[in-house]
Every structure is written in structure tokens, then in C-alpha cells.
Design a protein around this motif. Structure first.
Motif, mmCIF file in Angstrom:
data_model
loop_
_atom_site.group_PDB
_atom_site.id
_atom_site.type_symbol
_atom_site.label_atom_id
_atom_site.label_comp_id
_atom_site.label_asym_id
_atom_site.label_seq_id
_atom_site.Cartn_x
_atom_site.Cartn_y
_atom_site.Cartn_z
ATOM 1 N N ARG A 1 0.812 -1.264 0.036
ATOM 2 C CA ARG A 1 0.017 0.149 0.026
ATOM 3 C C ARG A 1 0.908 1.240 -0.105
ATOM 4 O O ARG A 1 0.553 2.086 -0.647
ATOM 5 C CB ARG A 1 -0.988 -0.158 1.216
ATOM 6 N N LEU A 2 1.840 1.244 0.811
ATOM 7 C CA LEU A 2 2.839 2.260 0.849
ATOM 8 C C LEU A 2 3.570 2.767 -0.423
ATOM 9 O O LEU A 2 3.321 3.718 -1.073
ATOM 10 C CB LEU A 2 3.899 2.010 1.928
ATOM 11 N N LEU A 3 3.912 1.493 -1.118
ATOM 12 C CA LEU A 3 4.573 1.731 -2.407
ATOM 13 C C LEU A 3 3.745 2.410 -3.563
ATOM 14 O O LEU A 3 3.867 2.911 -4.392
ATOM 15 C CB LEU A 3 5.236 0.384 -3.002
ATOM 16 N N ALA A 4 2.539 1.652 -3.391
ATOM 17 C CA ALA A 4 1.274 2.248 -4.266
ATOM 18 C C ALA A 4 0.862 3.641 -4.339
ATOM 19 O O ALA A 4 0.740 4.219 -5.261
ATOM 20 C CB ALA A 4 0.102 1.403 -4.088
ATOM 21 N N LEU A 5 0.955 4.300 -3.040
ATOM 22 C CA LEU A 5 0.800 5.777 -2.875
ATOM 23 C C LEU A 5 1.916 6.290 -3.345
ATOM 24 O O LEU A 5 1.670 7.368 -4.018
ATOM 25 C CB LEU A 5 0.677 5.850 -1.422
ATOM 26 N N VAL A 6 3.297 5.986 -3.194
ATOM 27 C CA VAL A 6 4.508 6.676 -3.680
ATOM 28 C C VAL A 6 4.092 6.610 -5.323
ATOM 29 O O VAL A 6 4.892 7.601 -5.954
ATOM 30 C CB VAL A 6 5.413 6.199 -2.961
ATOM 31 N N ARG A 7 4.096 5.476 -5.749
ATOM 32 C CA ARG A 7 3.974 5.237 -7.297
ATOM 33 C C ARG A 7 3.190 6.284 -7.941
ATOM 34 O O ARG A 7 3.637 6.978 -8.917
ATOM 35 C CB ARG A 7 3.906 3.833 -7.355
ATOM 36 N N GLU A 8 1.989 6.266 -7.134
ATOM 37 C CA GLU A 8 0.879 7.186 -7.999
ATOM 38 C C GLU A 8 1.278 8.608 -7.734
ATOM 39 O O GLU A 8 0.802 9.220 -8.911
ATOM 40 C CB GLU A 8 -0.396 6.913 -7.121
ATOM 41 N N ARG A 9 1.641 8.937 -6.694
ATOM 42 C CA ARG A 9 2.208 10.633 -6.688
ATOM 43 C C ARG A 9 3.487 10.962 -7.046
ATOM 44 O O ARG A 9 3.777 12.099 -7.348
ATOM 45 C CB ARG A 9 1.997 10.875 -5.137
ATOM 46 N N GLY A 10 4.452 9.883 -7.224
ATOM 47 C CA GLY A 10 5.804 10.432 -7.686
ATOM 48 C C GLY A 10 6.575 10.505 -6.273
ATOM 49 O O GLY A 10 7.816 10.051 -6.081
ATOM 50 N N SER A 11 5.932 11.227 -5.423
ATOM 51 C CA SER A 11 6.906 11.531 -4.056
ATOM 52 C C SER A 11 5.811 11.801 -2.851
ATOM 53 O O SER A 11 4.672 12.135 -3.422
ATOM 54 C CB SER A 11 7.868 12.597 -4.144
ATOM 55 N N ALA A 12 6.290 11.754 -1.608
ATOM 56 C CA ALA A 12 5.365 11.849 -0.656
ATOM 57 C C ALA A 12 6.100 11.870 0.750
ATOM 58 O O ALA A 12 7.207 11.570 1.038
ATOM 59 C CB ALA A 12 4.346 10.714 -0.498
ATOM 60 N N ARG A 13 5.305 12.742 1.635
ATOM 61 C CA ARG A 13 6.003 13.099 3.020
ATOM 62 C C ARG A 13 5.705 11.909 4.142
ATOM 63 O O ARG A 13 4.641 11.142 3.878
ATOM 64 C CB ARG A 13 5.618 14.273 3.471
ATOM 65 N N VAL A 14 6.746 11.421 4.770
ATOM 66 C CA VAL A 14 6.628 10.253 5.612
ATOM 67 C C VAL A 14 5.577 10.537 6.264
ATOM 68 O O VAL A 14 4.647 9.349 6.788
ATOM 69 C CB VAL A 14 7.856 9.932 6.121
ATOM 70 N N SER A 15 5.198 11.775 6.987
ATOM 71 C CA SER A 15 4.258 11.573 7.782
ATOM 72 C C SER A 15 2.793 11.645 7.120
ATOM 73 O O SER A 15 2.052 11.119 7.922
ATOM 74 C CB SER A 15 4.498 13.314 8.510
ATOM 75 N N ASP A 16 2.827 12.278 6.052
ATOM 76 C CA ASP A 16 1.478 12.021 5.347
ATOM 77 C C ASP A 16 1.147 10.567 4.968
ATOM 78 O O ASP A 16 -0.211 10.184 4.932
ATOM 79 C CB ASP A 16 1.655 12.617 3.802
ATOM 80 N N LEU A 17 2.160 9.777 4.845
ATOM 81 C CA LEU A 17 2.009 8.086 4.455
ATOM 82 C C LEU A 17 1.393 7.841 5.504
ATOM 83 O O LEU A 17 0.708 6.760 5.718
ATOM 84 C CB LEU A 17 3.575 7.590 3.841
ATOM 85 N N ALA A 18 2.252 7.881 6.897
ATOM 86 C CA ALA A 18 1.887 7.186 8.218
ATOM 87 C C ALA A 18 0.251 7.701 8.434
ATOM 88 O O ALA A 18 -0.614 6.624 8.759
ATOM 89 C CB ALA A 18 2.453 7.680 9.354
ATOM 90 N N SER A 19 -0.318 8.941 8.030
ATOM 91 C CA SER A 19 -1.721 9.223 8.244
ATOM 92 C C SER A 19 -2.396 8.337 7.345
ATOM 93 O O SER A 19 -3.521 7.707 7.693
ATOM 94 C CB SER A 19 -1.914 10.562 8.075
#
Length: 365
Positions: A11-29
Motif C-alpha cells: 500500500r505504501l509503495l502504491a501511494l508513492v508510485r501514484e504521486r511520485g513523491s510523498a512526505r513520510v508523515s502523510d504516508l503514516a496518516s
């Protein structure tokens, strides 16, 4: 059911892959986990080369071996459906990405999380996103899944290549192009190595929750026949320790008893993670690898990182992705009457310390 670490990583990889980049705090939420857990997950995935990490953020890595589509390239869009973006299939995806880049094509990805009932909808999403050809690794886990969730693949409106899946004889999917590892060959390599070191028939401890696991089990029976050996006892059913600790403990105890009673002095374990956990638990029970038990893992994802580096069968995962994407690009550029192809690639045996033999390069014999 509690989400496994592997599922959370997907799930984490899917979120980053879709956006290109992301903040770790946003991913945690968004993942519903603590910041500590998110940081730990990111560190693990970055350490495996699946993410790039900089100053509290992560980004999808740009693989230097996979050049961006060159001006004047094919301009093709390839769609890929995989059951996971971590562990085994991470390398398959990388190989497909490399081959697509070399052909000047773009690769877009969907992950099914081993939910075969969602494969068709996710594939339709790839088509809606512009995919002109498809690389499909269905999320099958159980023997009935191909019949229940597979026939739709044969009627897809674009050229399709199956990845690491062998449909049953007579299936309409057998008429598709496909690229697979020869897991029976890989099992035979492992068995020959152990027998060549003076062991009797090795035991098999294996899962039964994926097409690879099923292929390893059937390859084990074939290898025993080829080598003229009788199985020392029934296959020991393995399960993930984190999902079914009691069943995992039962499997380890069965292996310990086989060693203690002299039934077997060698074993093949599918997969790497299970093999490492088995080795650690056996040590607690007084069974040492390789002194008391020669051990080979199947997959070679993390086998070399164990306290005692594990000899392992290494399916050609990245080459599967490369060959499949190359075949699809070729298919898109040829007439529809060109013969279909079934491409089978051979695993290697990577010899390390867990069998008591000196480590060496890949054994292919």
C-alpha cells in the motif's frame, strides 16, 4: 484479519508510485499507522532500492538501468498487473520497466494485492489509462483461482503476455504468450546439490498459497523421481510465522523431529523469509544449520542476509520481466498471425554457507 507488513508495504509503495513523491508523515496518516512504523517501513523499502528517501520525504526511484523513453521511440504504453510490488515481484517489475524504457515505451502498473477477484477491474483500469498491450500476473493463490478468476484474460482486446503463471492444460489461457521461471528445474538443482554433498532424500517445507509454492511442491515430486529417491516423509506445510504462529511452530517442530530422528539431514524451504525464521527457531531448539541440517531456501530475495547466509534457488525474476516486456513490444509491432510463444527461463543455485559446502558463484548444472 490483521494486515501483514508485506501488505502494508504494498500500500505504501502504491501511494508513492501514484504521486511520485510523498512526505513520510502523510504516508503514516493515510496508512493508519504510527510515524515510527511508517519511518521503519520507508527505511526498509529504501534499503532494498524500492524507494528513494530524502529529508522526511520519499520518492519513486528512477532506475538508472531503465532509460526514459527516448524522443522518436515507439511511444507505446504497456500496462502491467502484478499481485505485489514487493518481494518476488519487485524484481519482475523492474525488469519490465527496464525493457520498456529501452524500447521507448511507457510502463504503467496496477497491484492486485493477491486479490484475484479484483484482477479484471484493475486490468480495465490499465486499458482506460491507455495501455496498448498488457503484462498480466494474476493474483491467484489457491488451486481453484485460475478457473474462477482467469477466463476473462483470454478475451482481452489487446495483446497480452502472462507472467510467472502456467494455466492448466486445455485452458484458453494456454493460447497466450507467456514468460515463466522453470521452478521444477530450480528444485532439481537444489536436490542434486544436497544429494551431491552426501545427504539422503531432502525434506521439503513449503507454503501452498501461491503458484510458485504449488510449482515448488510439484517440482519436488518430479525431482525425487529423477533422482530415484523416496520421500523421507510427507511435505511439511509451511505458513507465515507472523500470520499463524501456532501453525508455524508446528511445522518447525515437525522439521526438528525429522532431524533428531535421523529421517533427514537436509531440507529445502520455500520461501526465504520462512527459511530464515525456521533456521532461527531451530537454533533455539538445539538444531544447528549447517551442522545438524543442510538448508536451502527458494526465491533468493533475502537469503544471503541471514546470520548464516543461505544457499538459495534464484528464479530469474528480473529477466522474466525483461523478456515479457520485450515480447509484448515485439507482439505490438508484428502482425496478429505471428506464432505465440511460451518462454521458460531457468533458475540458478547460489551456493552460500547453509549446506556446509564452500560458497561459490551460481551453480547451474
Amino acid at each position: 484479519m490483521r494486515e501483514s507488513a508485506a501488505e502494508r508495504h504494498d500500500r505504501l509503495l502504491a501511494l508513492v508510485r501514484e504521486r511520485g513523491s510523498a512526505r513520510v508523515s502523510d504516508l503514516a496518516s493515510e496508512l493508519g499507522v504510527s510515524p515510527v512504523t511508517a519511518r521503519r517501513d520507508v527505511e526498509e523499502l529504501a534499503g532494498r532500492g524500492l524507494l528513494d528517501r530524502v529529508h522526511g520525504s520519499v520518492s519513486w526511484p528512477r532506475d538508472a538501468a531503465a532509460p526514459a523513453p527516448a524522443p522518436g521511440g515507439s511511444g507505446l504504453v504497456l500496462g502491467m498487473l502484478a499481485p505485489s510490488s514487493t518481494y518476488y515481484f519487485a524484481e519482475v517489475i523492474r525488469g519490465a520497466h527496464e525493457a520498456a524504457g529501452r524500447a521507448g515505451a511507457r510502463l504503467i502498473l496496477r497491484i492486485s494485492d493477491y486479490r484475484p477477484q479484483e484482477d479484471q477491474a484493475r486490468t480495465e483500469g490499465l486499458l482506460a489509462a491507455g495501455a496498448e498491450g498488457l503484462l498480466i500476473a494474476p493474483g491467484w493463490q489457491h488451486p481453484g483461482d485460475p478457473a474462477a478468476f482467469g477466463d476473462w484474460i483470454a478475451s482481452l482486446p489487446v495483446p497480452t503476455v502472462l507472467l510467472e503463471r502456467r494455466p492448466a492444460a486445455g485452458s484458453p489461457l494456454n493460447g497466450l504468450d507467456r514468460v515463466c521461471s522453470d521452478h521444477a528445474y530450480g528444485v532439481l538443482l537444489a536436490m542434486r546439490h544436497l544429494v551431491g554433498l552426501g545427504h539422503g532424500a531432502p525434506l521439503l517445507m513449503a507454503r501452498a498459497d501461491s503458484p510458485t509454492a504449488v510449482a515448488v511442491r510439484s517440482g519436488y515430486a518430479e525431482a525425487l523421481d529423477v533422482l530415484g529417491l523416496r520421500p523421507p516423509q510427507d511435505v511439511i506445510d509451511s505458513v507465515p510465522a507472523e500470520l499463524a504462529p501456532d501453525a508455524f511452530e508446528e511445522a518447525v517442530q515437525a522439521l526438528r523431529e525429522a532431524v533428531r530422528s535421523g529421517v533427514a539431514t537436509a531440507a529445502l524451504v520455500h520461501n526465504d523469509v520462512d527459511a530464515i525464521q525456521v533456521m532461527h527457531r531451530l537454533a533455539e531448539l538445539g538444531v544447528r544449520v549447517p551442522d545438524d541440517l543442510a538448508l536451502i531456501a527458494y526465491d533468493d530475495e533475502v537469503a544471503g542476509l541471514a546470520d548464516t547466509p543461505l544457499t538459495a534457488v534464484a528464479p530469474p525474476k528480473r529477466d522474466v520481466g525483461r523478456h515479457a516486456a520485450g515480447l509484448l513490444v515485439e507482439r505490438l509491432g508484428r502482425s496478429t498471425g505471428a506464432p505465440r510463444r511460451h518462454v521458460t527461463l531457468l533458475p540458478q543455485l547460489r551456493v552460500r554457507n547453509s549446506c556446509g559446502a564452500p560458497p561459490s558463484g551460481p551453480a547451474d548444472r
